[in-house]
Design a protein around this motif. Structure first.
Motif, PDB file in Angstrom:
ATOM      1  N   LEU A  98      -6.863   3.676   1.115  1.00 27.08           N
ATOM      2  CA  LEU A  98      -5.533   3.142   2.540  1.00 27.08           C
ATOM      3  C   LEU A  98      -5.671   2.538   3.085  1.00 27.08           C
ATOM      4  O   LEU A  98      -5.154   1.449   3.776  1.00 27.08           O
ATOM      5  N   HIS A 102      -4.858  -1.353   4.367  1.00 23.44           N
ATOM      6  CA  HIS A 102      -4.273  -2.324   5.511  1.00 23.44           C
ATOM      7  C   HIS A 102      -5.291  -2.850   5.565  1.00 23.44           C
ATOM      8  O   HIS A 102      -4.252  -4.445   6.610  1.00 23.44           O
ATOM      9  N   TYR A 105      -4.188  -6.135   4.408  1.00 19.78           N
ATOM     10  CA  TYR A 105      -2.795  -6.428   4.349  1.00 19.78           C
ATOM     11  C   TYR A 105      -2.327  -7.547   5.102  1.00 19.78           C
ATOM     12  O   TYR A 105      -1.824  -8.456   5.580  1.00 19.78           O
ATOM     13  N   VAL A 106      -3.182  -6.505   6.643  1.00 18.83           N
ATOM     14  CA  VAL A 106      -3.378  -7.351   7.838  1.00 18.83           C
ATOM     15  C   VAL A 106      -3.800  -8.846   7.856  1.00 18.83           C
ATOM     16  O   VAL A 106      -3.166  -9.748   8.454  1.00 18.83           O
ATOM     17  N   HIS A 116       6.860  -8.284  -0.572  1.00 17.40           N
ATOM     18  CA  HIS A 116       7.522  -7.701  -0.357  1.00 17.40           C
ATOM     19  C   HIS A 116       6.895  -6.140  -0.868  1.00 17.40           C
ATOM     20  O   HIS A 116       7.219  -4.901  -0.665  1.00 17.40           O
ATOM     21  N   ASN A 119       5.469  -3.193  -0.331  1.00 23.31           N
ATOM     22  CA  ASN A 119       5.751  -2.040   0.875  1.00 23.31           C
ATOM     23  C   ASN A 119       5.576  -0.938   0.061  1.00 23.31           C
ATOM     24  O   ASN A 119       5.395   0.517   0.673  1.00 23.31           O
ATOM     25  N   GLY A 122       1.899   0.877  -0.307  1.00 23.95           N
ATOM     26  CA  GLY A 122       1.791   0.853   0.300  1.00 23.95           C
ATOM     27  C   GLY A 122       1.856   2.536   0.922  1.00 23.95           C
ATOM     28  O   GLY A 122       1.513   3.363   0.995  1.00 23.95           O
ATOM     29  N   LEU A 123       3.627   2.697   0.181  1.00 22.58           N
ATOM     30  CA  LEU A 123       3.839   4.367   0.959  1.00 22.58           C
ATOM     31  C   LEU A 123       3.586   5.207  -0.317  1.00 22.58           C
ATOM     32  O   LEU A 123       3.457   6.532  -0.281  1.00 22.58           O
ATOM     33  N   LEU A 152       9.399   8.960   1.421  1.00 27.73           N
ATOM     34  CA  LEU A 152       9.626   7.610   2.051  1.00 27.73           C
ATOM     35  C   LEU A 152      10.238   6.398   1.323  1.00 27.73           C
ATOM     36  O   LEU A 152      10.562   5.757   2.173  1.00 27.73           O
TER      37      LEU A 152
ATOM     38  N   TRP B  16       3.739  -3.528   6.611  1.00 30.95           N
ATOM     39  CA  TRP B  16       3.506  -2.331   5.894  1.00 30.95           C
ATOM     40  C   TRP B  16       3.323  -0.534   6.512  1.00 30.95           C
ATOM     41  O   TRP B  16       2.837  -0.785   7.276  1.00 30.95           O
ATOM     42  N   PRO B  17       4.037   0.493   6.194  1.00 28.01           N
ATOM     43  CA  PRO B  17       4.628   0.213   4.283  1.00 28.01           C
ATOM     44  C   PRO B  17       6.230   0.512   5.085  1.00 28.01           C
ATOM     45  O   PRO B  17       6.686   0.602   4.279  1.00 28.01           O
ATOM     46  N   PHE B  21      13.122  -6.090   6.786  1.00 23.05           N
ATOM     47  CA  PHE B  21      13.318  -6.872   6.385  1.00 23.05           C
ATOM     48  C   PHE B  21      14.306  -8.246   6.648  1.00 23.05           C
ATOM     49  O   PHE B  21      15.378  -7.823   6.266  1.00 23.05           O
TER      50      PHE B  21
END
Lengths: 313, 143
Positions: A98, A102, A105-106, A116, A119, A122-123, A152, B16-17, B21
């Motif tokens: 993870l 990340h 992702y960044v 999106h 999201n 990731g959760l 989450l 994230w996460p 929006f």
């Protein structure tokens, strides 16, 4: 504290079907994470500079990720961690994966925008990672992963609805707002494909402000009550409702949330029950006489008991 | 919650996460996206200073075929002025390096809003020219 939270259920017995469903969900989340990781390598490595440093990129120089070799190595290591995590032999594997996810992702976000879908991926990884790190017992780990995921997901969707209401008030649902979003996404479609056309849902919405208002109201309501997935009874319907909401977004605005839909479906579909039924059928197929034998034995016992009763009487 | 707030705030509302929006939270907001048009050799026919109500001149240039991400290009160019800074120039050079060839591509910022009657208005503003000799902002184009 975790035990007291509504979506966590550590006490009821676990069926084999539930174990299968938990594994299917984990494989889906990990698979989607791997796809996202490798999908980000190309755009990251095609960009010469970090356009807008965000989040940890403000403190760490992530420009090394713009080199395809580093971006690929990061993706490879993250995938290896996820595979180790799936084996359930290394407790912190998912969390390390993870962290690498990340970084990617960044880096992706710093060159523009990440879609999106990441999201919920990731959760899910966060839930699986926390559960594996905190609960060595397999049953508790699976239950905790499900609990964290529902907690989450429910929080994410409900907070999205609250953000809408706090930013725009109840007038958020005005159908004209949907017209504006349809126009925005049609410009995107034109830009990507060189042409655009409105599908039947878009045409209907553009012809009726009322229909747009109804669609936005349904979407907002579905999001607002997403926290109800924490409770077992309405869970399945809430999850299916969110899948339908994403379908509506796709049809009206051309924004695909396939990854979200897939993850929600892996929680909503009766995979556990179907697996149980399949296993029961297979058991009886393998041992066709067993049920008859049990019935005979039961009848025999009853007869013996009756005889004993009569004898005693 | 503090961690959540910090992370969202440091990621322009989209972390994230979690995410606020922002695209959907603020309904009715003015948006800006981009499109690219292939104007061939007819650079002189492009109106550089005007905001147009109708689709601008040239043929559509599909970004999908060029492997340029629409969201990335919009994020890069939607707030660009008439002159390009070094970052924007180098990124555009790289993204369009393999597909530019001999043609002239014009990047338009497309701005959408609701007018007083609640109808959608879309306007186009040229922001950059990508030609065989390089990338320039709207104010730096040959007139």
């Amino acid at each position: 504290v975790i035990r007291a939270a509504p979506p966590f259920d550590f006490d009821t017995p676990e069926s084999r079907g539930e174990r299968v469903q938990a594994l299917v969900f984990e494989i889906t989340a990990v698979g989607l994470a791997m796809l996202a990781l490798w999908g980000w390598v190309g755009p990251i490595s095609r960009t010469p500079v970090i356009v807008a440093p965000l989040g940890v990129a403000r403190y760490l120089d992530l420009s090394f990720m713009l080199d395809a070799r580093w971006a690929s190595l990061n993706a490879l290591l993250a995938c290896a961690c996820f595979v180790l995590g799936l084996s359930h032999r290394v407790r912190f594997a998912h969390l390390v994966g993870l962290a690498l996810f990340h970084v990617a992702y960044v880096a992706r976000f710093c060159i523009g925008k990440t879609d999106h879908r990441s999201n919920l991926i990731g959760l899910s990884l966060l839930s699986l990672g926390l559960a594996a790190a905190l609960f060595p017992d397999p049953k508790l780990r699976r239950r905790a992963a499900l609990g964290f995921t529902l907690l989450l997901f429910g929080t994410a969707y409900t907070s999205a609805a609250i953000h809408k209401l706090s930013a725009s008030g109840l007038l958020w649902v005005d159908g004209r707002h949907l017209w504006l979003w349809i126009a925005e996404k049609s410009v995107d479609t034109m830009s990507i494909y060189g042409a655009t056309h409105f599908n039947f849902v878009q045409r209907a919405v553009l012809g009726s402000r009322g229909l747009g208002t109804v669609m936005l109201s349904a979407g907002l309501g579905t999001e607002l009550f997403a926290w109800m997935m924490w409770m077992k009874r309405p869970r399945r319907w809430v999850l299916f409702g969110l899948v339908l909401m994403h379908l509506g977004i796709d049809l009206s605005m051309n924004i695909s949330f396939a990854a979200n839909q897939l993850l929600l479906l892996m929680l909503a579909l009766p995979i556990a029950e179907t697996t149980e039924r399949y296993l029961a059928t297979k058991r009886s197929d393998l041992d066709p006489g067993s049920s008859q034998t049990r019935r005979s034995a039961g009848a025999g016992s009853s007869r013996a008991a009756c005889r004993a009763g009569r004898y005693r009487g | 919650m503090t961690l959540y707030g910090g992370l969202v705030a440091s990621h322009r509302g989209e972390f994230w996460p979690f995410s606020t929006f922002p695209m959907f939270a603020k309904a009715g907001r003015v948006w800006t996206r981009v499109i690219v048009r292939d104007v061939g050799d007819d650079v002189g026919g492009v109106r550089w200073s005007e905001v147009e109500q109708h689709a601008p001149s040239g043929r559509p240039f599909p970004l999908g075929a060029a492997s340029v991400d629409q969201n990335d290009l919009s994020a890069l160019m939607s707030s660009a002025g008439d002159r390009l800074d070094r970052t924007r120039r180098s990124v555009l050079e790289r993204w369009f390096r393999d597909v530019r060839g001999d043609r002239h591509l014009v990047i338009y910022a497309v701005r959408g809003s609701l007018d007083g009657d609640g109808l959608v208005q879309v306007r186009y503003r040229p922001v950059a020219l990508l030609g065989p000799t390089g990338v320039v902002g709207a104010a730096e184009t040959p007139r």
